[in-house]
Design an enzyme around this catalytic site. Structure first.
Site, PDB file in Angstrom:
ATOM      1  N   ASP A   1     -62.668 110.667 -46.755  1.00 42.16           N
ATOM      2  CA  ASP A   1     -62.940 110.977 -48.153  1.00 42.16           C
ATOM      3  C   ASP A   1     -63.560 112.390 -48.184  1.00 42.16           C
ATOM      4  O   ASP A   1     -64.042 112.875 -47.158  1.00 42.16           O
ATOM      5  CB  ASP A   1     -63.931 109.934 -48.698  1.00 42.16           C
ATOM      6  CG  ASP A   1     -64.507 110.323 -50.033  1.00 42.16           C
ATOM      7  OD1 ASP A   1     -63.730 110.648 -50.944  1.00 42.16           O
ATOM      8  OD2 ASP A   1     -65.756 110.304 -50.175  1.00 42.16           O
TER       9      ASP A   1
ATOM     10  N   ASP B   1     -65.533 114.077 -51.380  1.00 43.54           N
ATOM     11  CA  ASP B   1     -66.807 114.183 -52.112  1.00 43.54           C
ATOM     12  C   ASP B   1     -67.821 113.158 -51.609  1.00 43.54           C
ATOM     13  O   ASP B   1     -67.567 111.956 -51.637  1.00 43.54           O
ATOM     14  CB  ASP B   1     -66.562 113.979 -53.612  1.00 43.54           C
ATOM     15  CG  ASP B   1     -65.720 115.102 -54.183  1.00 43.54           C
ATOM     16  OD1 ASP B   1     -66.161 116.257 -54.084  1.00 43.54           O
ATOM     17  OD2 ASP B   1     -64.621 114.831 -54.687  1.00 43.54           O
TER      18      ASP B   1
ATOM     19  N   GLY C   1     -63.082 110.120 -60.490  1.00 46.12           N
ATOM     20  CA  GLY C   1     -62.182 111.092 -61.118  1.00 46.12           C
ATOM     21  C   GLY C   1     -62.858 111.794 -62.284  1.00 46.12           C
ATOM     22  O   GLY C   1     -63.459 111.155 -63.152  1.00 46.12           O
TER      23      GLY C   1
ATOM     24  N   LYS D   1     -61.625 113.586 -64.903  1.00 46.31           N
ATOM     25  CA  LYS D   1     -61.095 113.369 -66.262  1.00 46.31           C
ATOM     26  C   LYS D   1     -61.465 111.974 -66.751  1.00 46.31           C
ATOM     27  O   LYS D   1     -61.837 111.790 -67.915  1.00 46.31           O
ATOM     28  CB  LYS D   1     -59.568 113.546 -66.267  1.00 46.31           C
ATOM     29  CG  LYS D   1     -59.145 114.999 -66.249  1.00 46.31           C
ATOM     30  CD  LYS D   1     -57.651 115.142 -66.307  1.00 46.31           C
ATOM     31  CE  LYS D   1     -57.061 114.852 -64.956  1.00 46.31           C
ATOM     32  NZ  LYS D   1     -55.648 115.146 -64.841  1.00 46.31           N
ATOM     33  N   GLU D   2     -61.386 111.009 -65.855  1.00 44.02           N
ATOM     34  CA  GLU D   2     -61.746 109.630 -66.198  1.00 44.02           C
ATOM     35  C   GLU D   2     -63.229 109.548 -66.550  1.00 44.02           C
ATOM     36  O   GLU D   2     -63.634 108.820 -67.456  1.00 44.02           O
ATOM     37  CB  GLU D   2     -61.439 108.699 -65.009  1.00 44.02           C
ATOM     38  CG  GLU D   2     -59.966 108.510 -64.721  1.00 44.02           C
ATOM     39  CD  GLU D   2     -59.310 109.659 -63.946  1.00 44.02           C
ATOM     40  OE1 GLU D   2     -59.994 110.666 -63.645  1.00 44.02           O
ATOM     41  OE2 GLU D   2     -58.109 109.555 -63.655  1.00 44.02           O
TER      42      GLU D   2
ATOM     43  N   HIS E   1     -61.715 119.595 -68.189  1.00 45.42           N
ATOM     44  CA  HIS E   1     -61.651 119.385 -66.741  1.00 45.42           C
ATOM     45  C   HIS E   1     -61.136 120.631 -66.023  1.00 45.42           C
ATOM     46  O   HIS E   1     -61.615 120.972 -64.927  1.00 45.42           O
ATOM     47  CB  HIS E   1     -60.788 118.158 -66.409  1.00 45.42           C
ATOM     48  CG  HIS E   1     -60.906 117.743 -64.976  1.00 45.42           C
ATOM     49  ND1 HIS E   1     -59.891 117.880 -64.074  1.00 45.42           N
ATOM     50  CD2 HIS E   1     -61.954 117.230 -64.289  1.00 45.42           C
ATOM     51  CE1 HIS E   1     -60.308 117.462 -62.886  1.00 45.42           C
ATOM     52  NE2 HIS E   1     -61.550 117.063 -62.989  1.00 45.42           N
TER      53      HIS E   1
ATOM     54  N   ASN F   1     -59.982 122.003 -55.187  1.00 52.58           N
ATOM     55  CA  ASN F   1     -61.369 121.737 -54.782  1.00 52.58           C
ATOM     56  C   ASN F   1     -61.467 121.510 -53.277  1.00 52.58           C
ATOM     57  O   ASN F   1     -62.430 121.954 -52.635  1.00 52.58           O
ATOM     58  CB  ASN F   1     -61.906 120.494 -55.506  1.00 52.58           C
ATOM     59  CG  ASN F   1     -62.082 120.720 -56.996  1.00 52.58           C
ATOM     60  OD1 ASN F   1     -61.971 121.837 -57.469  1.00 52.58           O
ATOM     61  ND2 ASN F   1     -62.346 119.658 -57.728  1.00 52.58           N
TER      62      ASN F   1
HETATM   63  C1  XBP Z   1     -65.265 111.670 -56.068  1.00 50.75           C
HETATM   64  C2  XBP Z   1     -64.948 111.777 -57.469  1.00 50.75           C
HETATM   65  C3  XBP Z   1     -64.511 113.037 -57.984  1.00 50.75           C
HETATM   66  C4  XBP Z   1     -65.531 114.124 -58.133  1.00 50.75           C
HETATM   67  C5  XBP Z   1     -65.046 115.101 -59.152  1.00 50.75           C
HETATM   68  O1  XBP Z   1     -64.777 110.414 -55.610  1.00 50.75           O
HETATM   69  O2  XBP Z   1     -64.988 110.809 -58.184  1.00 50.75           O
HETATM   70  O3  XBP Z   1     -64.026 112.751 -59.264  1.00 50.75           O
HETATM   71  O4  XBP Z   1     -66.762 113.591 -58.581  1.00 50.75           O
HETATM   72  O5  XBP Z   1     -63.821 115.624 -58.809  1.00 50.75           O
HETATM   73  P1  XBP Z   1     -64.309 110.193 -54.116  1.00 50.75           P
HETATM   74  P2  XBP Z   1     -62.684 115.884 -59.928  1.00 50.75           P
HETATM   75  O6  XBP Z   1     -65.297 110.871 -53.248  1.00 50.75           O
HETATM   76  O7  XBP Z   1     -64.360 108.708 -53.962  1.00 50.75           O
HETATM   77  O8  XBP Z   1     -62.909 110.727 -53.966  1.00 50.75           O
HETATM   78  O9  XBP Z   1     -63.360 116.410 -61.145  1.00 50.75           O
HETATM   79  O10 XBP Z   1     -61.752 116.874 -59.288  1.00 50.75           O
HETATM   80  O11 XBP Z   1     -62.026 114.549 -60.181  1.00 50.75           O
HETATM   81 MG    MG Z   2     -66.726 110.030 -52.062  1.00 53.39          MG
END
Ligand code: XBP
Ligand code: MG
Length: 247
Positions: free
Chosen positions: A12, A14, A54, A56-57, A86, A132
């Site tokens: 993963d 983030d 996500g 946008k979600e 976003h 990103n």
């Molecule tokens: C991480 C997320 C991402 C980031 C934001 O989840 O939920 O949405 O917070 O990135 P994971 P974006 O680590 O489980 O993948 O704004 O590009 O969605």
């Molecule tokens: Mg994560």
């Protein structure tokens, strides 16, 4: 059940490769200002909002929360607005990360290098956007960062966000490996649920935003990867899931 030998690590991004969420939060807030919105997220609020994977979600979820009587008359216009916010957020985030605002978590680079030297396959399975990922890894590893990863699945290829297993199922299919021969590295309950729904043995490294999550079913829950060798990960993988102590 005994797992076959470990053949691939699936990361993963983030919260696992790097503590990115404070930068994501700041980027969301900057985008809200650019859009003329009065919204500003702080850490306690953002910790709760992270339950929605996500960007946008997350924006959509928050918008509905602060405006419960929101009537979406023109769905395309609503979707366009969320997309625009976003996009602004992604541009800010990419700049922050490209300027070196986020480092890899302890032990991550060493593990990637050792795994590469040992011929272990590696993949990325994330809900975030490709720009990103490259901004983070180009800055932290160098311009040739992608040579470490045979497969990258992200928001552009797997639109159904974690805890849906789509991103992991697609990663496994492209790796052409059974889930039991791989190890997912995650930081959140949504990530763990996604990985487990794809039958992947999973090791968790917690962070300030996720330490309170329920990680039942993980092979191990570690504070970070410092001092965690590839051999240790392989033996966690071989041993299978943690079990509650017997009475
Ligand atoms: C991480 C997320 C991402 C980031 C934001 O989840 O939920 O949405 O917070 O990135 P994971 P974006 O680590 O489980 O993948 O704004 O590009 O969605
Ligand atoms: Mg994560």
């Amino acid at each position: 059940m005994i797992n076959p030998p470990l053949q691939a690590l699936i990361f993963d991004v983030d919260g696992t490769l790097a503590d990115t969420e404070l930068a994501h939060m700041a980027a969301f807030n900057a985008a809200f200002v650019q859009e003329g919105l009065p919204w500003q997220w702080d850490e306690p609020l953002y910790t709760r909002l992270l339950e929605v994977s996500g960007g946008k979600e997350r924006i959509t979820h928050y918008w509905r929360q602060v405006q419960p009587d929101l009537k979406i008359i023109d769905n395309a216009a609503f979707t366009d607005t969320v997309q625009r916010i976003h996009d602004q957020k992604t541009a800010v985030y990419e700049r922050m990360v490209g300027d070196g605002g986020v480092q890899l978590r302890p032990g991550v680079l060493k593990l990637i290098e050792k795994a590469h030297d040992a011929g272990m396959q590696m993949a990325i399975a994330t809900t975030t956007s490709p720009v990103n990922i490259s901004a983070l890894l180009r800055t932290a590893i160098g311009p040739d960062w992608s040579r470490f990863f045979r497969v990258i699945e992200d928001a552009s290829t797997a639109p159904r966000k974690k805890p849906h297993p789509q991103v992991y199922l697609q990663t496994l299919s492209r790796l052409q490996l059974p889930a039991s021969a791989c190890l997912a590295l995650e930081d959140s309950a949504n990530g763990l649920r996604a990985a487990m729904a794809a039958a992947l043995p999973t090791v968790i490294t917690t962070n300030a935003f996720t330490a309170h999550h329920d990680f039942s079913g993980a092979l191990a829950v570690l504070p970070d990867l410092s001092g965690c060798s590839l051999a240790q990960l392989a033996s966690l993988h071989a041993a299978g899931p943690m079990h509650a102590p017997r009475r």
